[in-house]
Motif scaffolding. Sequence first.
Motif, PDB file in Angstrom:
ATOM      1  N   GLY A  42      22.599 -72.737 -90.279  1.00  9.00           N
ATOM      2  CA  GLY A  42      21.211 -73.041 -89.950  1.00  9.00           C
ATOM      3  C   GLY A  42      20.807 -74.380 -90.537  1.00  9.00           C
ATOM      4  O   GLY A  42      21.334 -74.825 -91.549  1.00  9.00           O
ATOM      5  N   GLY A  43      19.900 -75.046 -89.892  1.00  8.58           N
ATOM      6  CA  GLY A  43      19.416 -76.315 -90.418  1.00  8.58           C
ATOM      7  C   GLY A  43      20.183 -77.516 -89.905  1.00  8.58           C
ATOM      8  O   GLY A  43      19.842 -78.655 -90.212  1.00  8.58           O
ATOM      9  N   LEU A  44      21.238 -77.282 -89.092  1.00  7.11           N
ATOM     10  CA  LEU A  44      21.995 -78.426 -88.559  1.00  7.11           C
ATOM     11  C   LEU A  44      21.723 -78.644 -87.071  1.00  7.11           C
ATOM     12  O   LEU A  44      22.427 -79.391 -86.406  1.00  7.11           O
ATOM     13  CB  LEU A  44      23.498 -78.227 -88.785  1.00  7.11           C
ATOM     14  CG  LEU A  44      23.951 -78.248 -90.252  1.00  7.11           C
ATOM     15  CD1 LEU A  44      25.437 -77.969 -90.356  1.00  7.11           C
ATOM     16  CD2 LEU A  44      23.641 -79.615 -90.893  1.00  7.11           C
ATOM     17  N   LYS A  45      20.695 -78.000 -86.575  1.00  6.18           N
ATOM     18  CA  LYS A  45      20.368 -78.084 -85.154  1.00  6.18           C
ATOM     19  C   LYS A  45      20.078 -79.528 -84.728  1.00  6.18           C
ATOM     20  O   LYS A  45      20.513 -79.967 -83.673  1.00  6.18           O
ATOM     21  CB  LYS A  45      19.137 -77.198 -84.891  1.00  6.18           C
ATOM     22  CG  LYS A  45      19.126 -76.602 -83.509  1.00  6.18           C
ATOM     23  CD  LYS A  45      17.923 -75.713 -83.282  1.00  6.18           C
ATOM     24  CE  LYS A  45      17.566 -75.715 -81.807  1.00  6.18           C
ATOM     25  NZ  LYS A  45      16.384 -74.930 -81.494  1.00  6.18           N
ATOM     26  N   LYS A  46      19.349 -80.228 -85.552  1.00  7.22           N
ATOM     27  CA  LYS A  46      18.971 -81.602 -85.218  1.00  7.22           C
ATOM     28  C   LYS A  46      20.215 -82.511 -85.146  1.00  7.22           C
ATOM     29  O   LYS A  46      20.338 -83.347 -84.269  1.00  7.22           O
ATOM     30  CB  LYS A  46      17.996 -82.135 -86.282  1.00  7.22           C
ATOM     31  CG  LYS A  46      17.076 -83.205 -85.738  1.00  7.22           C
ATOM     32  CD  LYS A  46      16.164 -83.787 -86.817  1.00  7.22           C
ATOM     33  CE  LYS A  46      16.005 -85.281 -86.600  1.00  7.22           C
ATOM     34  NZ  LYS A  46      15.504 -85.969 -87.796  1.00  7.22           N
ATOM     35  N   GLU A  47      21.149 -82.287 -86.080  1.00  3.90           N
ATOM     36  CA  GLU A  47      22.373 -83.093 -86.086  1.00  3.90           C
ATOM     37  C   GLU A  47      23.206 -82.826 -84.823  1.00  3.90           C
ATOM     38  O   GLU A  47      23.797 -83.743 -84.258  1.00  3.90           O
ATOM     39  CB  GLU A  47      23.204 -82.790 -87.341  1.00  3.90           C
ATOM     40  CG  GLU A  47      22.674 -83.406 -88.624  1.00  3.90           C
ATOM     41  CD  GLU A  47      21.526 -82.631 -89.267  1.00  3.90           C
ATOM     42  OE1 GLU A  47      21.050 -81.639 -88.650  1.00  3.90           O
ATOM     43  OE2 GLU A  47      21.105 -83.016 -90.366  1.00  3.90           O
ATOM     44  N   ILE A  48      23.248 -81.574 -84.404  1.00  4.11           N
ATOM     45  CA  ILE A  48      23.982 -81.230 -83.175  1.00  4.11           C
ATOM     46  C   ILE A  48      23.355 -81.963 -81.981  1.00  4.11           C
ATOM     47  O   ILE A  48      24.056 -82.561 -81.164  1.00  4.11           O
ATOM     48  CB  ILE A  48      23.960 -79.690 -82.939  1.00  4.11           C
ATOM     49  CG1 ILE A  48      24.790 -78.992 -84.024  1.00  4.11           C
ATOM     50  CG2 ILE A  48      24.466 -79.333 -81.543  1.00  4.11           C
ATOM     51  CD1 ILE A  48      24.658 -77.476 -84.045  1.00  4.11           C
ATOM     52  N   GLU A  49      22.044 -81.942 -81.952  1.00  6.39           N
ATOM     53  CA  GLU A  49      21.327 -82.599 -80.863  1.00  6.39           C
ATOM     54  C   GLU A  49      21.589 -84.106 -80.840  1.00  6.39           C
ATOM     55  O   GLU A  49      21.703 -84.706 -79.773  1.00  6.39           O
ATOM     56  CB  GLU A  49      19.826 -82.329 -81.039  1.00  6.39           C
ATOM     57  CG  GLU A  49      19.051 -82.341 -79.753  1.00  6.39           C
ATOM     58  CD  GLU A  49      17.593 -81.941 -79.985  1.00  6.39           C
ATOM     59  OE1 GLU A  49      17.231 -80.827 -79.587  1.00  6.39           O
ATOM     60  OE2 GLU A  49      16.826 -82.754 -80.552  1.00  6.39           O
ATOM     61  N   ILE A  50      21.686 -84.701 -82.023  1.00  8.56           N
ATOM     62  CA  ILE A  50      21.954 -86.145 -82.112  1.00  8.56           C
ATOM     63  C   ILE A  50      23.271 -86.476 -81.406  1.00  8.56           C
ATOM     64  O   ILE A  50      23.369 -87.438 -80.651  1.00  8.56           O
ATOM     65  CB  ILE A  50      21.982 -86.609 -83.593  1.00  8.56           C
ATOM     66  CG1 ILE A  50      20.551 -86.632 -84.140  1.00  8.56           C
ATOM     67  CG2 ILE A  50      22.645 -87.985 -83.743  1.00  8.56           C
ATOM     68  CD1 ILE A  50      20.451 -86.854 -85.651  1.00  8.56           C
ATOM     69  N   ILE A  51      24.269 -85.651 -81.645  1.00 11.42           N
ATOM     70  CA  ILE A  51      25.582 -85.897 -81.017  1.00 11.42           C
ATOM     71  C   ILE A  51      25.510 -85.724 -79.497  1.00 11.42           C
ATOM     72  O   ILE A  51      25.944 -86.588 -78.742  1.00 11.42           O
ATOM     73  CB  ILE A  51      26.631 -84.905 -81.573  1.00 11.42           C
ATOM     74  CG1 ILE A  51      26.659 -85.004 -83.086  1.00 11.42           C
ATOM     75  CG2 ILE A  51      27.987 -85.083 -80.882  1.00 11.42           C
ATOM     76  CD1 ILE A  51      27.919 -85.370 -83.728  1.00 11.42           C
ATOM     77  N   LEU A  52      24.918 -84.612 -79.061  1.00 10.10           N
ATOM     78  CA  LEU A  52      24.931 -84.301 -77.618  1.00 10.10           C
ATOM     79  C   LEU A  52      24.055 -85.252 -76.801  1.00 10.10           C
ATOM     80  O   LEU A  52      24.330 -85.501 -75.629  1.00 10.10           O
ATOM     81  CB  LEU A  52      24.465 -82.859 -77.366  1.00 10.10           C
ATOM     82  CG  LEU A  52      25.269 -81.747 -78.047  1.00 10.10           C
ATOM     83  CD1 LEU A  52      24.821 -80.400 -77.511  1.00 10.10           C
ATOM     84  CD2 LEU A  52      26.760 -81.930 -77.846  1.00 10.10           C
ATOM     85  N   SER A  53      23.004 -85.766 -77.416  1.00  8.15           N
ATOM     86  CA  SER A  53      22.100 -86.630 -76.643  1.00  8.15           C
ATOM     87  C   SER A  53      22.447 -88.114 -76.771  1.00  8.15           C
ATOM     88  O   SER A  53      21.792 -88.956 -76.159  1.00  8.15           O
ATOM     89  CB  SER A  53      20.645 -86.381 -77.062  1.00  8.15           C
ATOM     90  OG  SER A  53      20.467 -86.696 -78.426  1.00  8.15           O
ATOM     91  N   ALA A  54      23.483 -88.425 -77.538  1.00 13.48           N
ATOM     92  CA  ALA A  54      23.863 -89.841 -77.709  1.00 13.48           C
ATOM     93  C   ALA A  54      24.443 -90.413 -76.417  1.00 13.48           C
ATOM     94  O   ALA A  54      25.138 -89.709 -75.678  1.00 13.48           O
ATOM     95  CB  ALA A  54      24.885 -89.969 -78.835  1.00 13.48           C
ATOM     96  N   PRO A  55      24.170 -91.696 -76.133  1.00 11.70           N
ATOM     97  CA  PRO A  55      24.744 -92.314 -74.931  1.00 11.70           C
ATOM     98  C   PRO A  55      26.265 -92.213 -74.965  1.00 11.70           C
ATOM     99  O   PRO A  55      26.875 -92.462 -76.005  1.00 11.70           O
ATOM    100  CB  PRO A  55      24.315 -93.792 -75.043  1.00 11.70           C
ATOM    101  CG  PRO A  55      23.219 -93.831 -76.048  1.00 11.70           C
ATOM    102  CD  PRO A  55      23.398 -92.645 -76.950  1.00 11.70           C
ATOM    103  N   GLY A  56      26.850 -91.857 -73.858  1.00 10.90           N
ATOM    104  CA  GLY A  56      28.305 -91.828 -73.749  1.00 10.90           C
ATOM    105  C   GLY A  56      28.940 -90.487 -74.072  1.00 10.90           C
ATOM    106  O   GLY A  56      30.110 -90.276 -73.759  1.00 10.90           O
ATOM    107  N   PHE A  57      28.199 -89.569 -74.685  1.00 11.52           N
ATOM    108  CA  PHE A  57      28.847 -88.294 -75.051  1.00 11.52           C
ATOM    109  C   PHE A  57      29.390 -87.577 -73.815  1.00 11.52           C
ATOM    110  O   PHE A  57      30.580 -87.278 -73.724  1.00 11.52           O
ATOM    111  CB  PHE A  57      27.903 -87.369 -75.836  1.00 11.52           C
ATOM    112  CG  PHE A  57      28.571 -86.065 -76.182  1.00 11.52           C
ATOM    113  CD1 PHE A  57      29.457 -85.983 -77.246  1.00 11.52           C
ATOM    114  CD2 PHE A  57      28.372 -84.926 -75.399  1.00 11.52           C
ATOM    115  CE1 PHE A  57      30.120 -84.790 -77.540  1.00 11.52           C
ATOM    116  CE2 PHE A  57      29.033 -83.733 -75.688  1.00 11.52           C
ATOM    117  CZ  PHE A  57      29.900 -83.667 -76.754  1.00 11.52           C
TER     118      PHE A  57
END
Lengths: 172, 172
Positions: A42-57
Amino acid sequence: MDGVLADFETRFLEEWKRKFPNHPKVPLEERKTFYLAESYPGGLKKEIEIILSAPGFYENLEAISGGKEALAKMQKLGHDVFICTSPISKYENCVLEKYRWAEKNLGFEWTKKIIMTKDKALVFGDILIDDKPEHKGARKPAWKHVLFEAPYNKHVKDKLRITWSNWERILE
Amino acid sequence: MDGVLADFETRFLEEWKRKFPNHPKVPLEERKTFYLAESYPGGLKKEIEIILSAPGFYENLEAISGGKEALAKMQKLGHDVFICTSPISKYENCVLEKYRWAEKNLGFEWTKKIIMTKDKALVFGDILIDDKPEHKGARKPAWKHVLFEAPYNKHVKDKLRITWSNWERILE
């Protein structure tokens, strides 16, 4: 698309290690749930989102071996094949990159076969090949769900399970 | 979306006059066919494509008055409402901009209700409100087609015709 045609998990883990080397990581074999946010502490949701929403992922996901050939064979056998895929809510890069991915990895004609929807139950079809264990949508799906094998759907016992090396059993 | 929620025709004509002032133009009232390429003299297909695929074309369409309010009212009445829309084949700007348009003009939650598909017949529903006169898809549609009025669909007589000022008749 993700986890069936495009190798979402490998790239996620690479990016996770690169961007957040000090955060705990969950190797694919140990992933027990479909949603990353439920697999990670828990608490890493924002970090996961950063990866998935980054350009090129999404655009740079590797193709899962055998997928393109399976699609071609399905068409050759006379089936009407579409790519049904759900974008993440932070749609900014994901949506367009899924089209680009299809063009780059499958060929331009496949971009016309994309059906992009958060709710796959709203789409007609005889069979849906998907790695997601369960589908809860606005209606009871018309399609039969065939499960594309992944560690996070191992617990599902009541569905036919396939990979691209044995998918032809769905034709039986 | 186009021609129902987003005012595609006005902006197309503006851009057409601006980019190709010496080419013949067809005012909306005189448009006899759904597809622009069939309304304009042969040989202008590429020019039409230039306008539609340009960055900002889809994102900057004006909202058709009354559409947002009608969607809200449908939901309030308990209907499950989705936005079913077909991208142009040159998807590069169109696809993402349709999501952005929905966020800007309807609100972020509506981006989750988008179903993007070349073939609307593949999507479940009771009613499809669309300006396109006919739908030819991979199957017989499940929905009843209600026609959103436009000059290029005047010839269709066998379907209920609506605008956003009288759409509530579909509830009768």
